[in-house]
Design an enzyme around this catalytic site. Sequence first.
Site, PDB file in Angstrom:
ATOM      1  N   LYS A 111     -22.872   3.694 -28.357  1.00  0.00           N
ATOM      2  CA  LYS A 111     -21.525   3.136 -28.148  1.00  0.00           C
ATOM      3  C   LYS A 111     -21.000   3.475 -26.761  1.00  0.00           C
ATOM      4  CE  LYS A 111     -20.966   1.328 -32.198  1.00  0.00           C
ATOM      5  NZ  LYS A 111     -20.957  -0.081 -32.428  1.00  0.00           N
ATOM      6  N   LYS A 194     -33.779  -4.796 -34.313  1.00  0.00           N
ATOM      7  CA  LYS A 194     -33.498  -5.060 -35.727  1.00  0.00           C
ATOM      8  C   LYS A 194     -32.496  -6.193 -35.900  1.00  0.00           C
ATOM      9  CE  LYS A 194     -29.572  -2.050 -36.242  1.00  0.00           C
ATOM     10  NZ  LYS A 194     -28.668  -1.394 -37.123  1.00  0.00           N
ATOM     11  N   LYS A 197     -25.519  -7.357 -37.034  1.00  0.00           N
ATOM     12  CA  LYS A 197     -24.361  -8.249 -37.141  1.00  0.00           C
ATOM     13  C   LYS A 197     -23.891  -8.749 -35.787  1.00  0.00           C
ATOM     14  CE  LYS A 197     -22.765  -6.244 -41.380  1.00  0.00           C
ATOM     15  NZ  LYS A 197     -22.192  -5.036 -41.911  1.00  0.00           N
TER      16      LYS A 197
HETATM   17  P1  TYM Z   1     -24.101  -1.142 -42.070  1.00  0.00           P
HETATM   18  O1  TYM Z   1     -22.907  -1.839 -42.586  1.00  0.00           O
HETATM   19  O2  TYM Z   1     -24.432  -1.213 -40.631  1.00  0.00           O
HETATM   20  O3  TYM Z   1     -25.375  -1.612 -42.846  1.00  0.00           O
HETATM   21  C1  TYM Z   1     -25.390  -1.621 -44.269  1.00  0.00           C
HETATM   22  C2  TYM Z   1     -26.764  -1.324 -44.808  1.00  0.00           C
HETATM   23  O4  TYM Z   1     -27.694  -2.294 -44.343  1.00  0.00           O
HETATM   24  C3  TYM Z   1     -28.783  -1.638 -43.733  1.00  0.00           C
HETATM   25  N1  TYM Z   1     -29.273  -2.448 -42.619  1.00  0.00           N
HETATM   26  C4  TYM Z   1     -30.577  -2.723 -42.426  1.00  0.00           C
HETATM   27  N2  TYM Z   1     -31.670  -2.369 -43.103  1.00  0.00           N
HETATM   28  C5  TYM Z   1     -32.847  -2.823 -42.650  1.00  0.00           C
HETATM   29  N3  TYM Z   1     -32.976  -3.626 -41.565  1.00  0.00           N
HETATM   30  C6  TYM Z   1     -31.906  -4.005 -40.837  1.00  0.00           C
HETATM   31  N4  TYM Z   1     -32.048  -4.794 -39.801  1.00  0.00           N
HETATM   32  C7  TYM Z   1     -30.632  -3.539 -41.259  1.00  0.00           C
HETATM   33  N5  TYM Z   1     -29.367  -3.715 -40.789  1.00  0.00           N
HETATM   34  C8  TYM Z   1     -28.546  -3.034 -41.635  1.00  0.00           C
HETATM   35  C9  TYM Z   1     -28.237  -0.310 -43.240  1.00  0.00           C
HETATM   36  O5  TYM Z   1     -29.271   0.627 -43.087  1.00  0.00           O
HETATM   37  C10 TYM Z   1     -27.288   0.037 -44.340  1.00  0.00           C
HETATM   38  O6  TYM Z   1     -27.963   0.660 -45.410  1.00  0.00           O
HETATM   39  N6  TYM Z   1     -22.626   3.538 -41.956  1.00  0.00           N
HETATM   40  C11 TYM Z   1     -23.068   2.509 -42.865  1.00  0.00           C
HETATM   41  C12 TYM Z   1     -22.068   2.206 -43.961  1.00  0.00           C
HETATM   42  C13 TYM Z   1     -21.687   3.400 -44.748  1.00  0.00           C
HETATM   43  C14 TYM Z   1     -22.485   4.098 -45.690  1.00  0.00           C
HETATM   44  C15 TYM Z   1     -21.682   5.163 -46.174  1.00  0.00           C
HETATM   45  C16 TYM Z   1     -23.777   3.920 -46.158  1.00  0.00           C
HETATM   46  C17 TYM Z   1     -20.484   4.037 -44.681  1.00  0.00           C
HETATM   47  N7  TYM Z   1     -20.475   5.099 -45.551  1.00  0.00           N
HETATM   48  C18 TYM Z   1     -22.163   6.060 -47.127  1.00  0.00           C
HETATM   49  C19 TYM Z   1     -24.260   4.826 -47.106  1.00  0.00           C
HETATM   50  C20 TYM Z   1     -23.468   5.874 -47.587  1.00  0.00           C
HETATM   51  C21 TYM Z   1     -23.259   1.263 -42.034  1.00  0.00           C
HETATM   52  O7  TYM Z   1     -22.664   1.076 -41.011  1.00  0.00           O
HETATM   53  O8  TYM Z   1     -24.071   0.376 -42.550  1.00  0.00           O
END
Ligand code: TYM
Length: 329
Positions: A111, A194, A197
């Site tokens: 970031k 990867k 979004k």
């Molecule tokens: P976020 O919203 O970026 O992504 C959500 C979930 O999707 C998975 N993911 C992927 N897995 C494989 N390949 C990809 N290209 C890919 N892009 C996204 C992420 O690994 C994730 O599992 N910090 C977390 C949200 C969060 C969270 C938590 C998760 C907040 N509190 C507590 C688990 C437990 C996040 O930003 O995920």
Amino acid sequence: MDTVLSGIRSTGNLHLGNYFGAVRNFVKMQSDNNCYFFIADYHSLTTYPTPENLHNNVKMVLAEYLASGLDPEKSAIFVQSDVPEIPEFYLLLAMNAYVGELERTTTFKDKIRTQPENVNAGLLTYPVLMAADILIHNADKVPVGKDQEQNLEMARKFARRFNHMYKVEYFKDPEPYNFGEDLVKVPGLDGTGKMGKTAGNGLYLIDDDATIRKKVMRAVTDTGPTEPNSPVAEPIRNLFTIMELVSTPDTLLFFKEKYSDCTIRYGDLKKQLAEDIVRFIKPIRERITDIISDEDYLRKVARLGAEKARTSASKTLKDVRQIIGFRTF
Ligand code: TYM
């Protein structure tokens, strides 16, 4: 029975990375575990959604969870901001998180590099809020994709530090989880990295058939293999990785063999991949469209989920306050 918890930020629609890295496992785990799946809307504030977008994004992810097969009877499906115990617990955990270790996390360093004009404190303490989400239900397993590995490490560190500091064995070690396999990283369509979004390289669960076909046909490739049995170059390997998730093993083998003997035509590969993605996404998209218009149902699900989540969260918070030494007069 294990306690399972995971969440997704409500910063946009879910893509295939979110689905295969996370949601698919949520669905598989919900029958045999005590499950909490939530929408991380506090985490989404680091990207400053407008007030209208904030709510609509939450609503969309909720509909996408349900359309993917999450069952509100089996799992607690809730919105993070409906559980006030989480921010209180976050405050308590933040006291034992060191600025140095937070500054060293890869996501934070990224970031600083990509948006130096807005390095807010919410970004710095992002892993603390995430640890609060996980530890407030004392989760054993956290189904996530590969990119969340470091955040999970931080959550384990904070859990152990709390136990050590107060000489208790209160928190368990939450483990990132993917059914005994390596954590998943779904690649994007732009040849490197990867699916994400913001990168604009994603295939979304709400994409219509024409959009899917267009995106896949435009995916980055190369000039093609020139020697038999040469290693597969990255952009093509990425397409094979996506194919492995949505196509039959026979289809994947067919194209891998064509690559090996240099007779592959990328146009054919993409056409097949696009059709397999269309077949996969279409039923989910149709369910999203149905569910999103049913406000009563969404409200019922969110209320029920918040109730279940708060029951568990308030118990943990009460214990933690007691352990730390807060007493009421
Ligand atoms: P976020 O919203 O970026 O992504 C959500 C979930 O999707 C998975 N993911 C992927 N897995 C494989 N390949 C990809 N290209 C890919 N892009 C996204 C992420 O690994 C994730 O599992 N910090 C977390 C949200 C969060 C969270 C938590 C998760 C907040 N509190 C507590 C688990 C437990 C996040 O930003 O995920």
